[in-house]
Design a protein around this motif. Structure first.
Motif, PDB file in Angstrom:
ATOM      1  N   TYR A 167      -9.160   1.754   9.120  1.00 26.77           N
ATOM      2  CA  TYR A 167      -7.877   1.185   8.986  1.00 26.77           C
ATOM      3  C   TYR A 167      -7.207   1.505   8.243  1.00 26.77           C
ATOM      4  CZ  TYR A 167      -9.740  -1.900  12.972  1.00 26.77           C
ATOM      5  OH  TYR A 167     -10.513  -2.250  14.457  1.00 26.77           O
ATOM      6  N   THR A 168      -6.292   2.722   8.310  1.00 32.36           N
ATOM      7  CA  THR A 168      -5.220   2.979   7.152  1.00 32.36           C
ATOM      8  C   THR A 168      -4.613   1.675   7.384  1.00 32.36           C
ATOM      9  OG1 THR A 168      -3.350   3.062   9.242  1.00 32.36           O
ATOM     10  CG2 THR A 168      -4.483   4.966   8.719  1.00 32.36           C
ATOM     11  N   LYS A 169      -3.572   1.302   6.710  1.00 33.34           N
ATOM     12  CA  LYS A 169      -2.904   0.297   6.078  1.00 33.34           C
ATOM     13  C   LYS A 169      -1.675  -0.344   7.647  1.00 33.34           C
ATOM     14  CE  LYS A 169      -0.253  -2.032   2.628  1.00 33.34           C
ATOM     15  NZ  LYS A 169       0.960  -1.065   1.056  1.00 33.34           N
TER      16      LYS A 169
END
Lengths: 186, 483
Positions: A167-169
């Motif tokens: 996941y991206t932030k």
């Protein structure tokens, strides 16, 4: 339990012997041979039962290319221990009508059997049990892993399962918010 | 237009009372000291259960096609989905990734909330958990309650007859289902459907005919929106809702996908039982020799006491103790289970609820005891029992809680002032509705905490009944979306 099969053995003799044998020989991905009682194999593994019934057992060692020697050793060990333990009503019912019988808690020896395994060995054994259609062994190993997962945070799960967080932030923030309710205590 | 069916517009009193959906309690009853006590407890269908989805779903086909299935589960694709890294490159100390099947098998043993948290682990895990195929195998839990309105303007053009609100107990903002059952209610002929009963997350609706007084039925799974129509049992609408008819749906996902309906017609001297099976698709009718003899009435508050292949009903006794009976799909009593009781004298006992939690039958009643303390008054307690061993009928008292704890220091709480709505399928949680302020509360037997779940009155309308909702995601061959 590894057996050293003499190469000089005469083909004929072996075939005759094989027909009456009460064991089957299994070959791991790395070529090691293991012997296990035919009765236990057929009772505990739907795949081996099918192979025995269908006559597709190889006298030289049935190739199980998906299973490494350490996992296969544990499979065979489990089969032997299972054969030696007094079959309780619980086990009988779970192996006969597994589609309706509720999960029976692991027995003491089964608990000890999985407790001594490293994470790696345990995960390999799950795969082997899954591959061989060994319901009970799969039950016991999955139960053990599910216990390991209880109360763990996503971070800890990633660590145990060696999973990369992809996941991206921002994405993680979004899903955390969506699932905020699941992070509250009951 | 033909005359309006009484089902379309029940008498005002019946409309506003929750009783009209779930039957009523015609007389008081008593225990202990022999006096008859008047009571009219509003009946709310309540209870629930939540079957773990059959854990062995993925095994069912394995016996026959073991080799193929096992091998396919090892396909590189599924390996990639779940593992963060390739097995062959496993470094020392790192742990294996697992194929999809065993991982689902493992997750199926993890509590519902943990599984939801694990969606944060990785995108692959999120997709795996959300996959409808896996959802069937993963545990589900009580997601909330469906509150059925019984207000006057229901049934008008703008408001469908089936006015429902969903109260999410998990605190999520997204509704897990369409509480108005539009997929059903918008079909021709279904304008006036109303909920009669539910069992193991499958719902039974009555479907009054628009042109005469007959009523047919619909059995539906709200999670998959599958449904099937069931023909009329012969009971007319007015009698179906008049409190002398008790209709039960029986469905057991652990057995097969078939369902049964059991309908009791209570008459003074001539009670009968009418049963329907989704296999034969016909109703059969016979006399019912036990109803109306000795025991007067089936209690409405035993909506989902379906355990061990039997429906469990509370029978209100006249001049004696309430009884708990197990009834089979033919409507015959199979077992008489003596309800639990503490060895006490001078207590009034009032049955509140029978239902299933954590796989076991639970029985909830309250005791009134005249307390001759400093301040003379009735001491009222709610007792929660569990049938620890079904075969030996061994009841264990799980918890006792005073009314003052549940409802505050209101000494005038009567049994008609509240209802036990449900017991949580997986936790030691009891849900109650307080009628005087329309608050849904929960009582936690472990932490002894009483919590407000929701203010029903803030929803704007009264409620007809409250149904716990647990999704059941499996496709059922008995529900084939057929008229």
């Amino acid at each position: 339990m590894e057996v050293d099969k003499g190469k000089g053995e005469a083909e004929e003799t072996r075939k005759v012997a094989e027909a009456d044998r009460d064991t089957v020989t299994l070959k791991s991905s790395d070529g090691k041979l293991f012997e296990v009682s035919k009765e236990a194999a057929a009772r505990l593994s739907t795949v081996l039962a099918g192979m025995i019934a269908g006559g597709s057992i190889d006298d030289n060692g049935t190739d199980l290319k998906q299973i490494g020697s350490e996992a296969l050793e544990n499979v065979v060990d489990y089969c032997n221990k299972h054969a030696n333990s007094i079959p309780s009503a619980a086990l009988i019912s779970s192996s006969i009508s597994f589609n309706t019988a509720p999960f029976k808690e692991p027995e003491e020896w089964e608990r000890k059997f999985v407790d001594r395994l490293s994470h790696d060995a345990l995960f390999d054994l799950v795969e082997a049990a899954n591959f061989l259609g060994m319901e009970r062994l799969l039950d016991v190993t999955c139960h053990k892993i599910s216990e390991m997962m209880k109360g763990k945070s996503p971070d800890q799960i990633r660590e145990v399962f060696n999973i990369k967080n992809d996941y991206t932030k921002e994405e993680l923030e979004e899903i955390r918010q969506e699932l905020a309710w699941a992070f509250y205590d009951d | 237009m033909a005359h309006k069916s009484i089902l379309q517009k029940p008498p005002l009193e019946a409309q506003t009372s929750p009783q009209f959906l779930a039957g009523f309690r015609p007389h008081g009853f008593l225990l202990g000291d022999g006096q008859l006590r008047q009571s009219s407890i509003p009946a709310i269908s309540g209870c629930s259960y939540v079957p773990l989805p059959p854990r062995y779903c993925n095994f069912l086909s394995r016996g026959a096609q073991s080799l193929t299935i096992s091998i396919s589960s090892r396909s590189p694709a599924s390996q990639v989905v779940l593992g963060g890294m390739d097995c062959s490159k496993r470094s020392a100390g790192a742990v294996a990734s697992l194929p999809e099947d065993p991982l689902v098998e493992i997750l199926s043993r993890v509590p519902f909330k943990s599984i939801c948290r694990f969606k944060c682990v990785s995108k692959a895990w999120r997709d795996l958990i959300a996959d409808p195929l896996h959802r069937k195998k993963l545990p589900q839990t009580l997601e909330g309650f469906l509150l059925y309105e019984d207000s006057e303007d229901c049934g008008s053009k703008d408001r469908p007859r089936l006015c429902v609100h969903f109260v999410d107990v998990l605190g999520r903002s997204v509704r897990p289902l369409d509480p108005c059952f539009s997929f059903l209610a918008e079909l021709p002929g279904n304008e006036n459907i109303m909920l009669l009963h539910y069992c193991n997350d499958i719902f039974l609706f009555a479907r009054p005919c628009n042109s005469d007084t007959s009523v047919s039925y619909i059995v539906c799974n709200p999670a998959t929106e599958q449904w099937v129509a069931v023909p009329s049992s012969g009971r007319t609408g007015s009698l179906l809702l008049a409190g002398c008819t008790f209709t039960y749906l029986i469905f057991d996902p652990a057995t097969d996908s078939s369902f049964h309906l059991v309908q009791f017609w209570m008459e003074r001297n001539d009670s009968s039982v009418h049963t329907y099976s989704s296999k034969t698709r016909v109703w059969s009718h016979k006399k019912c020799d036990w109803l109306g003899h000795g025991y007067y009435c089936i209690a409405p508050n035993s909506p989902d006491g379906y355990v061990k292949g039997m429906l469990h009903l509370i029978l209100y006794g006249l001049g004696g103790k309430d009884q708990l009976v197990s009834v089979d799909v033919e409507g015959n009593i199979q077992k008489n289970i003596p309800p639990p009781a503490r060895a006490r004298t001078g207590c009034w006992l009032f049955s509140d609820y029978v239902g299933k939690s954590q796989g076991r039958l639970h029985y909830i009643y309250h005791e009134h005891k005249f307390d001759t303390g400093i301040k003379e008054r009735w001491r009222k307690e709610l007792l929660i029992w569990v049938l620890q061993d079904y075969d030996t009928q061994q009841w264990v008292l799980k918890d006792t809680v005073r009314f003052s704890k549940l409802f505050g220091e209101n000494e005038h709480i009567k049994e008609s002032d509240y209802n036990v709505v449900a017991i949580h399928p997986d936790h030691n949680l009891v849900y109650l509705i307080k009628h005087w302020n329309q608050k849904l509360i929960s009582y936690d037997m472990d932490s002894k905490q009483v919590r407000d779940v929701t203010d029903v009155c803030t929803l704007g309308h009264g409620y007809g009944c409250i149904i716990p909702y647990v999704p059941y995601f499996s496709d059922l061959s008995s529900l084939e979306n057929k008229q």
